[in-house]
Design a protein around this motif. Structure first.
Motif, PDB file in Angstrom:
ATOM      1  N   GLU A   1      56.548 -12.017  37.166  1.00  0.00           N
ATOM      2  CA  GLU A   1      55.236 -12.815  37.457  1.00  0.00           C
ATOM      3  C   GLU A   1      54.270 -12.640  36.293  1.00  0.00           C
ATOM      4  N   ILE A   2      54.298 -11.661  35.722  1.00  0.00           N
ATOM      5  CA  ILE A   2      53.525 -11.522  34.608  1.00  0.00           C
ATOM      6  C   ILE A   2      54.136 -11.833  32.964  1.00  0.00           C
ATOM      7  N   SER A   3      55.192 -12.525  33.284  1.00  0.00           N
ATOM      8  CA  SER A   3      55.902 -12.828  31.969  1.00  0.00           C
ATOM      9  C   SER A   3      55.229 -13.747  31.200  1.00  0.00           C
ATOM     10  N   ILE A   4      55.031 -13.712  30.011  1.00  0.00           N
ATOM     11  CA  ILE A   4      54.548 -14.827  29.111  1.00  0.00           C
ATOM     12  C   ILE A   4      55.527 -15.779  29.079  1.00  0.00           C
ATOM     13  N   ASN A   5      56.683 -15.617  29.136  1.00  0.00           N
ATOM     14  CA  ASN A   5      57.700 -16.721  29.038  1.00  0.00           C
ATOM     15  C   ASN A   5      57.839 -17.894  29.686  1.00  0.00           C
ATOM     16  N   LYS A   6      57.090 -17.629  30.969  1.00  0.00           N
ATOM     17  CA  LYS A   6      56.813 -18.989  31.585  1.00  0.00           C
ATOM     18  C   LYS A   6      55.737 -19.893  30.975  1.00  0.00           C
TER      19      LYS A   6
ATOM     20  N   LYS B   1      65.819  -9.577  43.482  1.00  0.00           N
ATOM     21  CA  LYS B   1      65.522  -8.137  42.926  1.00  0.00           C
ATOM     22  C   LYS B   1      64.269  -7.925  42.297  1.00  0.00           C
ATOM     23  N   PRO B   2      63.290  -7.669  42.726  1.00  0.00           N
ATOM     24  CA  PRO B   2      61.813  -7.778  41.603  1.00  0.00           C
ATOM     25  C   PRO B   2      62.120  -6.446  40.862  1.00  0.00           C
ATOM     26  N   ILE B   3      61.556  -6.553  39.698  1.00  0.00           N
ATOM     27  CA  ILE B   3      61.452  -5.533  38.754  1.00  0.00           C
ATOM     28  C   ILE B   3      59.822  -5.078  38.652  1.00  0.00           C
ATOM     29  N   TYR B   4      59.780  -3.860  38.840  1.00  0.00           N
ATOM     30  CA  TYR B   4      58.397  -3.306  38.807  1.00  0.00           C
ATOM     31  C   TYR B   4      58.068  -2.493  37.498  1.00  0.00           C
ATOM     32  N   PRO B   5      57.005  -2.645  36.872  1.00  0.00           N
ATOM     33  CA  PRO B   5      56.701  -2.270  35.427  1.00  0.00           C
ATOM     34  C   PRO B   5      56.781  -0.609  35.450  1.00  0.00           C
ATOM     35  N   LYS B   6      56.078  -0.141  36.483  1.00  0.00           N
ATOM     36  CA  LYS B   6      55.854   1.496  36.535  1.00  0.00           C
ATOM     37  C   LYS B   6      57.277   2.242  36.253  1.00  0.00           C
TER      38      LYS B   6
END
Length: 241
Positions: free
Chosen positions: A195-200, A222-227
């Motif tokens: 969701e916070i990827s600059i690629n979009k 399968k969401p990926i969490y930054p922490k």
């Protein structure tokens, strides 16, 4: 309009991590803009200072350009390639042109290396998967496939080594940087990397946007969490030294 403050990190031919906005889309008033990535957090409300003009972002949307006489203080200002400051009066405005660095630069540096590590690892794995699928589907020439993997991933692996060395050195030099980075980024416990990827925000024909589409298809369930990813990256160095 293209803004310097919306950027992504990349490794140039000299092995330096630089900030680039090549192939990022242009924005018009009314567009959502990338207010938060893995390496900067401008918040949802701020002003962009570029080309002697001020552009207002409200609730994550680029709304208007205004003169300095109409700015409201205190104000978060972003300028250049990601420099940010909080200023409290109009008399502080002339000083921003003289500043070489803004606030949270070390936190952004850590975030850039973190982002690059994740991105390069994913690209390498994707190339390996593509080539290994050729082994399964058609070719039985293992030497050829190994050589193809080496050819297509060599530059990526070299860049990854550079990034991980810089990341490790930075965390050694600044032992509390992880905590200040997490405080600056203010991730929620279940904030999704995608969701916070600059690629979009890249142009649709770019390889970066196509990479985003691949990630989106892979990460839907399968969401990926930054922490979690950051802890894993830092912990991994305990096994490398």
């Amino acid at each position: 309009m293209r803004f310097d403050c919306f950027y992504y990190p990349t490794v140039n031919d000299d092995g330096k991590v630089i900030r680039s906005n090549i192939n990022l889309k242009e924005f018009e008033f009314g567009d959502l803009v990338p207010t938060k990535t893995l390496y900067y957090n401008y918040s949802k409300n701020f002003a962009i200072y570029q080309g002697e003009e001020f552009y207002i972002v409200e609730d994550g949307i680029l709304t208007q350009s205004i003169s300095s006489d109409n700015l409201k203080f205190p104000l978060k200002i972003v300028f250049g390639k990601g420099r940010q400051l909080k200023i409290f009066s109009k008399k502080d405005l002339p000083s921003i042109r003289l500043l070489l660095k803004g606030e949270f630069e070390k936190e952004k540096e850590l975030g850039e290396l973190f982002c690059l590590s994740l991105m390069l690892n994913k690209k390498i794995k994707h190339i390996q998967y593509e080539i290994m699928s050729d082994l399964t589907n058609s070719s039985r020439d293992c030497d050829f496939l190994n050589q193809e993997i080496d050819n297509r991933t060599h530059k990526l692996i070299e860049d990854l080594k550079i990034v991980e060395r810089k990341f490790y050195s930075l965390t050694l030099d600044y032992p509390n940087l992880k905590d200040s980075y997490l405080k600056y980024m203010n991730f929620s416990d279940k904030e999704d990397l995608l969701e916070i990827s600059i690629n979009k925000y890249f142009k649709p024909e770019s390889s970066e946007y196509k990479h985003y589409l691949i990630l989106r298809s892979m990460c839907n369930s399968k969401p990926i969490y930054p922490k979690f990813k950051l802890d894993n990256l830092i912990s991994s160095f305990n096994y490398k030294i």
